[in-house]
Design an enzyme around this catalytic site. Structure first.
Site, PDB file in Angstrom:
ATOM      1  CG  ASP A   1       2.214 -20.538   2.478  1.00  0.00           C
ATOM      2  OD1 ASP A   1       2.632 -19.659   3.145  1.00  0.00           O
ATOM      3  OD2 ASP A   1       2.592 -21.698   2.396  1.00  0.00           O
TER       4      ASP A   1
ATOM      5  CE1 TYR B   1      -3.976  -0.971  -0.848  1.00  0.00           C
ATOM      6  CE2 TYR B   1      -4.847  -0.147   1.459  1.00  0.00           C
ATOM      7  CZ  TYR B   1      -5.002  -0.824   0.059  1.00  0.00           C
ATOM      8  OH  TYR B   1      -6.208  -1.375  -0.025  1.00  0.00           O
TER       9      TYR B   1
ATOM     10  CE  LYS C   1       5.082 -17.321   1.272  1.00  0.00           C
ATOM     11  NZ  LYS C   1       4.770 -18.588   1.353  1.00  0.00           N
TER      12      LYS C   1
ATOM     13  CG  ASP D   1      -6.321  -6.786  -0.632  1.00  0.00           C
ATOM     14  OD1 ASP D   1      -7.517  -6.669  -0.344  1.00  0.00           O
ATOM     15  OD2 ASP D   1      -5.696  -6.343  -1.578  1.00  0.00           O
TER      16      ASP D   1
END
Ligand code: NAP
Length: 415
Positions: A280, A160, A227, A304
């Site tokens: 994930d 962003y 992640k 998101d």
């Protein structure tokens, strides 16, 4: 007070104040609203009737919202040749709590997303998205009622921050050459480049808001979703900073999952568990064991994806609310966009904006009005008189218009 050229300040309203970290809400707070583009006006007309009815019913006329229309998006451009007048941003800052419909973002050039601009200019650093199931809604999973989570998505950094350069541009070429030369980075010629900034400050304040929420609402856990196995110094650091903040600021109220598995190290029985998951794996977990998660804190891009996926699990975008919240300033908005193909058809589901309004009322401390709306929505869905999106997922449902669904919700507000 700002001098407003386009908007009219309601004469009988009062501004919400923010002192010593707390909101002071008068009985007639001025609340700016942006109707929104596309289906925005249809949705707003239905939503505002629901909000006013709930507040009137909950407080017997002692309280009322003094709505103040402010302008952004297509309506603003058509009327005032300005996509986002400065006074709209000023009003959201000055009156502290506002609500907006979706705004069109032209794809590929033109103006920058108005939503992103608002979040950054007002430093609305947390995008909060609660996701829960409403009984009777058709959902694609077997046990949607097990989903009851609140996602805190970082709103100002990561992708962003919008720092990127087009492939082949002089900036991308210059930066690519620098990275290859100075850091021996393996970057192909003519690559597009983006920068993913994540700071300790930005990460910690987001995690802190999520933890405070979990403690206040007696939630079971806060999960840091990252992640970090691949992006160690951005996403991995988000996780580390999150744990560090939990240890430094909330040692008495929290326990880490790792410590708990070793016997809890003397944590209180009601301590909130802090854990982390790789992004994930989080998608799998949300599908397979959603009831093990209650509050999620995550950087921007993960947030998101995760929030839309979670919303789909309980029946879709029509009932997915959101709030963009900073320190003493908040703008509530639906998760969905303008859905332009349904504009002016009185067809779309207003539920997402209505539930965003519930979040807004709770933020004001007007919980009784919020509860009435939730009950109204639950009863409207039980009556099976719902908008097209819900009707197509429910057996034996009657499709009703946006405005009629608003009426059903008002009818269902039984104290
Ligand atoms: P969208 O407006 O969210 O619509 C995509 C589809 O989602 C709709 O066709 C509809 O599906 C379903 N949907 C959306 N809102 C719904 C509602 N209230 N009730 C029931 N179903 C709903 O996404 P988009 O078409 O990708 O984006 C359109 C514009 O909105 C773009 O300019 C985009 O940039 C903008 N946008 C703005 C915001 C924001 O202001 N916060 C957020 C996202 C997108 P079905 O047709 O299958 O029923």
């Amino acid at each position: 007070m700002t001098k407003y050229k386009f908007a009219k300040v309601p004469p009988r309203g009062e501004a919400i104040e923010f002192t010593n970290g707390a909101l002071k809400v008068p009985d007639r707070p001025i609340v700016p609203f942006v109707e929104g583009d596309g289906t925005g006006p249809d949705i707003w007309r239905a939503s505002v009737r629901v909000f006013d009815a709930a507040v009137e019913r909950a407080y017997s006329g002692q309280r009322a919202v003094a709505w103040m229309e402010v302008f952004a998006g297509e309506k603003s451009f058509q009327q005032y040749q300005d996509w986002l007048p400065q006074e709209t941003v000023d009003a959201m800052q000055e009156f502290r709590v506002s609500i907006k419909g979706p705004l069109t973002t032209p794809v590929g050039g033109g103006i920058r997303s108005l939503n992103v601009t608002l979040r950054q200019v007002l430093d609305l650093y947390a995008c909060i998205r609660p996701v829960r199931y409403f009984e009777g809604v058709g959902a694609p999973v077997k046990e949607p009622e097990k989903v009851n989570i609140v996602i805190f998505r970082e709103n100002t950094e990561d992708v962003y921050a919008g720092i990127e350069w087009k492939a082949g541009s002089p900036e991308a070429e210059k930066l690519g050459a620098y990275l290859r030369k100075e850091f021996k980075s393996q970057i192909r010629e003519k690559s597009a480049l983006g920068v993913k900034p994540m700071s300790e400050f930005g990460s910690k304040r987001l995690v802190e808001m999520a933890i405070r929420y979990a403690i206040e609402k007696c939630k079971e856990s806060v999960t840091l979703v990252h992640k970090g196995n691949i992006m160690k110094f951005t996403e991995g650091a988000f996780r580390d900073w999150g744990y560090e903040l939990a240890r430094d600021k909330f040692a008495n109220e929290l326990v880490s999952e790792a410590d708990l598995s070793k016997g809890g190290t003397g944590a209180r029985a009601d301590a909130v568990i802090v854990k982390d998951r790789i992004a994930d794996s989080m998608f799998q977990q949300l599908l397979l064991r959603p009831d093990e998660y209650s509050v999620i804190a995550t950087p921007n891009l993960n947030g998101d994806y995760v929030s839309d996926a979670a919303a789909a699990q309980v029946g879709g975008l029509g009932i997915a609310p959101g709030g963009n919240v900073g320190d003493g300033v908040a703008v509530f908005e639906a998760t969905h966009g303008t859905a332009p193909k349904y504009a002016n058809l009185d067809k779309i589901n207003p539920g997402s904006v209505i539930l965003s309004g519930v979040m807004m009322l709770e933020y004001l401390g007007w919980n009784d009005a919020g509860k009435l709306i939730v009950r109204g929505l639950e009863n409207a869905i039980k009556s099976r008189r719902v908008t097209y999106d819900l009707a197509r997922q429910m057996s034996g449902a009657t499709e009703v218009s946006t405005s009629a669904f608003g009426d059903e919700i008002i009818k269902g507000m039984i104290a």
